[in-house]
Design a protein around this motif. Structure first.
Motif, mmCIF file in Angstrom:
data_model
loop_
_atom_site.group_PDB
_atom_site.id
_atom_site.type_symbol
_atom_site.label_atom_id
_atom_site.label_comp_id
_atom_site.label_asym_id
_atom_site.label_seq_id
_atom_site.Cartn_x
_atom_site.Cartn_y
_atom_site.Cartn_z
ATOM 1 N N ARG A 1 38.079 31.589 42.813
ATOM 2 C CA ARG A 1 37.101 30.715 43.464
ATOM 3 C C ARG A 1 37.540 29.254 43.467
ATOM 4 O O ARG A 1 37.410 28.554 44.475
ATOM 5 N N ILE A 2 38.048 28.827 42.303
ATOM 6 C CA ILE A 2 38.508 27.433 42.201
ATOM 7 C C ILE A 2 39.622 27.187 43.210
ATOM 8 O O ILE A 2 39.653 26.182 43.923
ATOM 9 N N ASN A 3 40.545 28.150 43.288
ATOM 10 C CA ASN A 3 41.649 28.040 44.235
ATOM 11 C C ASN A 3 41.124 28.038 45.672
ATOM 12 O O ASN A 3 41.604 27.287 46.526
ATOM 13 N N GLY A 4 40.084 28.834 45.906
ATOM 14 C CA GLY A 4 39.466 28.885 47.231
ATOM 15 C C GLY A 4 38.895 27.545 47.654
ATOM 16 O O GLY A 4 38.769 27.247 48.834
ATOM 17 N N LEU B 1 28.998 27.940 37.906
ATOM 18 C CA LEU B 1 30.165 28.796 37.726
ATOM 19 C C LEU B 1 30.060 29.576 36.410
ATOM 20 O O LEU B 1 30.395 30.750 36.335
ATOM 21 N N PHE B 2 29.599 28.894 35.369
ATOM 22 C CA PHE B 2 29.457 29.519 34.049
ATOM 23 C C PHE B 2 28.032 29.299 33.523
ATOM 24 O O PHE B 2 27.808 28.396 32.707
ATOM 25 N N PRO B 3 27.079 30.131 33.973
ATOM 26 C CA PRO B 3 25.679 29.926 33.578
ATOM 27 C C PRO B 3 25.500 29.957 32.054
ATOM 28 O O PRO B 3 24.600 29.322 31.519
ATOM 29 N N ARG B 4 26.380 30.675 31.365
ATOM 30 C CA ARG B 4 26.293 30.767 29.909
ATOM 31 C C ARG B 4 26.374 29.376 29.265
ATOM 32 O O ARG B 4 25.742 29.118 28.253
ATOM 33 N N LEU B 5 27.166 28.491 29.868
ATOM 34 C CA LEU B 5 27.332 27.148 29.304
ATOM 35 C C LEU B 5 26.038 26.348 29.413
ATOM 36 O O LEU B 5 25.717 25.543 28.539
ATOM 37 N N ARG B 6 25.308 26.577 30.482
ATOM 38 C CA ARG B 6 24.066 25.825 30.664
ATOM 39 C C ARG B 6 23.072 26.173 29.556
ATOM 40 O O ARG B 6 22.367 25.316 29.046
ATOM 41 N N GLU B 7 23.074 27.473 29.162
ATOM 42 C CA GLU B 7 22.172 27.888 28.089
ATOM 43 C C GLU B 7 22.532 27.220 26.761
ATOM 44 O O GLU B 7 21.704 27.092 25.879
ATOM 45 N N ARG B 8 23.788 26.831 26.612
ATOM 46 C CA ARG B 8 24.266 26.292 25.332
ATOM 47 C C ARG B 8 24.483 24.783 25.406
ATOM 48 O O ARG B 8 25.186 24.217 24.590
ATOM 49 N N ILE B 9 23.853 24.154 26.367
ATOM 50 C CA ILE B 9 24.212 22.785 26.740
ATOM 51 C C ILE B 9 24.159 21.790 25.580
ATOM 52 O O ILE B 9 24.989 20.894 25.474
ATOM 53 N N LEU C 1 37.549 21.043 35.383
ATOM 54 C CA LEU C 1 37.119 20.876 36.777
ATOM 55 C C LEU C 1 36.341 19.582 36.972
ATOM 56 O O LEU C 1 36.285 19.038 38.077
ATOM 57 N N MET C 2 35.727 19.087 35.883
ATOM 58 C CA MET C 2 34.950 17.849 35.967
ATOM 59 C C MET C 2 35.825 16.659 36.357
ATOM 60 O O MET C 2 35.332 15.627 36.791
#
Lengths: 308, 239
Positions: free
Chosen positions: B183-186, B124-132, B153-154
């Protein structure tokens, strides 16, 4: 200058500092979570020594009247005394938090601080009432030996102290950094409400913090008692002062800081004692004041802002 | 219609002697996105904090899944799927992104499910993976906001409370955040959204409430509120 003697003093200082460090982490963890100086902590350290002393006495493992060497205590039994004392101190620590600090959680910072002093006095003088004021000879648990390396003597008790402290501090660091409960502890030290939103039970986490610190203090009490080897209900006074200073020196709120602060304090005291035993503490404290003038947040305090 | 997932019933909340909420009532049905708009200090965050258990109402009650939760502590409600993503500063700056995400799943023990949700969050947020492995405090404001949402969401929320998810973000990021909310609501998560960006919030929700000085002064379909002259003047810049 006698370098061998100086080196000897430094090694003694490492042992002393390890004990400071074991007690200092208790101050620093509680401060990290509650911003409270738990003055009663050093009296829990005192209780740690007594909680190991009493069962040893009941089972007949005390040195004889003339202060002779302890009967050989089976190693497993020593372990049992230590673990028992840790558990008892953990319970006392949890009880102190529940009874004395939690009711004042929302009363500002001064009220719990004064309560902490009150609990400390209660344990010190209550201890004198229950345990008696006279110093008691602590069982040595292990036969004193020393190893000579190039003229520097390493007493086996010192080695035990340093190794035990290092193992426990290492285990604590692993726990805080790499377990679920450790993460919860760090979350709570940052913000109660945000921790709650993660589903963390803040009160339970605070209780755990007190239990951890208290059980390490118990080990510190036993190690110092083995080394001395006498204990009194007021033995926490000096240790409390030293360990608190060690925590501040290292950067209060930081666990590695408490370890570093303890070692620095122990070593500087012992090194100064090479020139003058009378002034060793005074000079050591002067050094501390100097460090704090330059770095008020302590050595690991501001650069590594991480609490607990 | 089935019984609402969340019912806030005539709630009064005080900070000491100061009353922050006056008889606030609102509802969120299963599967809905509901927006709460209002000015600074109107009581929006107070409302969310009351629902999620950080604050206790002096009067009135909060029902979730049919149960009165107004006296339940926040950490228990998380286990029941009532999860709040605090405004971006609510992340733990001294912990890494990965540790923050792990804390989001603090109440769960299903390792496989957690791993899958972690993967979904980073997708959902690829940017977070880069900053893991970065300390969360070193992230930009937008990334911290993403982390706050991803972390919430976790916990596998059933009802997600979002506090100002677009606050202080660049327009492009605001768009991403709102698309993510859709999307989350979906995926079946009901959402109660608090926003200053009323325009976007009303576009992405079905119903809305307007909060003014601690009281609900207006409610209705988001579409109707967007066309309401008073709402337009007060919250939509009068366009």
């Amino acid at each position: 200058m006698d370098f061998t003697q100086l080196l000897q003093n430094m090694t003694n200082g490492v042992a002393k500092g390890s004990c400071y460090a074991l007690v200092a982490v208790g101050y620093t963890m509680v401060y990290g979570v509650l911003q409270l100086i738990n003055f009663a902590h050093s009296d829990v350290y005192m209780l740690g020594a007594y909680f190991a002393y009493w069962p040893a006495k009941w089972m007949g493992y005390l040195p004889d009247e003339k202060g002779g060497r302890a009967q050989d205590v089976p190693l497993a039994l020593v372990g049992l005394f230590v673990v028992g004392s840790m558990a008892a101190c953990a319970a006392v620590g949890a009880l102190i938090e529940r009874a004395a600090y939690r009711p004042l959680r929302h009363s500002g910072r001064l009220a719990p601080l004064i309560t902490a002093i009150g609990v400390s006095l209660l344990l010190e003088y209550g201890g004198q009432m229950v345990f008696g004021t006279e110093p008691r000879l602590f069982p040595t648990f292990v036969e004193a030996q020393s190893y000579d390396v190039a003229g520097v003597k390493f007493a086996n008790t010192s080695i035990i102290i340093v190794v035990t402290a290092a193992v426990l501090m290492g285990a604590l660091t692993l726990f805080v950094n790499h377990t679920r409960q450790g993460r919860a502890l760090r979350a709570v030290s940052h913000s109660f409400n945000n921790a709650r939103l993660m589903g963390i039970n803040v009160n339970a986490t605070i209780t755990m913090t007190f239990m951890l610190g208290s059980s390490l203090a118990a080990v510190g009490g036993i190690l110092v008692a083995m080394d001395q080897p006498t204990i009194t209900p007021l033995m926490g006074l000096r240790m409390g002062l030293k360990a608190f200073v060690a925590a501040v020196l290292g950067g209060i709120g930081s666990i590695p800081g408490a370890a570093l602060g303890g070692l620095l304090l122990g070593v500087s005291e012992s090194v100064v004692a090479y020139w003058s035993t009378t002034y060793s503490e005074a000079v050591a404290f002067l050094i501390l004041i100097g460090v704090l003038l330059v770095r008020p947040a302590g050595i690991l305090g501001s650069s590594a802002r991480e609490k607990v | 219609m089935a019984e609402p997932l969340l019912i806030v019933e005539k709630v009064d909340v005080y900070y000491g002697a100061v009353q922050a909420l006056r008889g606030v009532s609102l509802q969120v049905h299963e599967g809905e996105v509901v927006t709460l708009i209002g000015c600074n200090g109107a009581g929006k965050t107070t409302t969310l904090n009351t629902i999620c258990g950080l604050l206790r109402p002096r009067l009135g009650r909060v029902l979730y899944q049919g149960n009165d939760i107004s006296r339940r502590p926040a950490h228990e409600l998380v286990r029941q799927g009532l999860v709040m993503a605090p405004e971006g500063r609510g992340i733990f700056p001294n912990l890494t992104v990965a540790e923050n995400m792990d804390l989001g799943a603090f109440t769960r023990s299903d390792k496989a499910g957690i791993a899958a949700d972690l993967e979904r969050g980073y997708a959902l947020f690829p940017r977070l993976r880069e900053r893991i492995n970065q300390k969360a405090g070193t992230l930009s404001g937008g990334e911290q906001q993403m982390l706050a949402i991803a972390r919430a969401l976790m916990a596998r929320p059933r009802l997600l409370l979002l506090d100002e998810p677009s606050l202080g973000l660049a327009p492009l990021l605001v768009k991403t955040i709102f698309e993510t909310i859709d999307r989350i609501n979906g995926e079946g998560v009901s959402i109660l959204l608090v926003e200053q960006n009323a325009n976007a919030a009303l576009k992405h929700s079905r119903r809305a409430y307007v909060l003014q000085s601690g009281e609900i002064c207006q409610e209705g379909s988001s579409e109707a509120l967007r066309d309401d002259p008073a709402v337009r003047a007060a919250y939509l810049g009068g366009q």
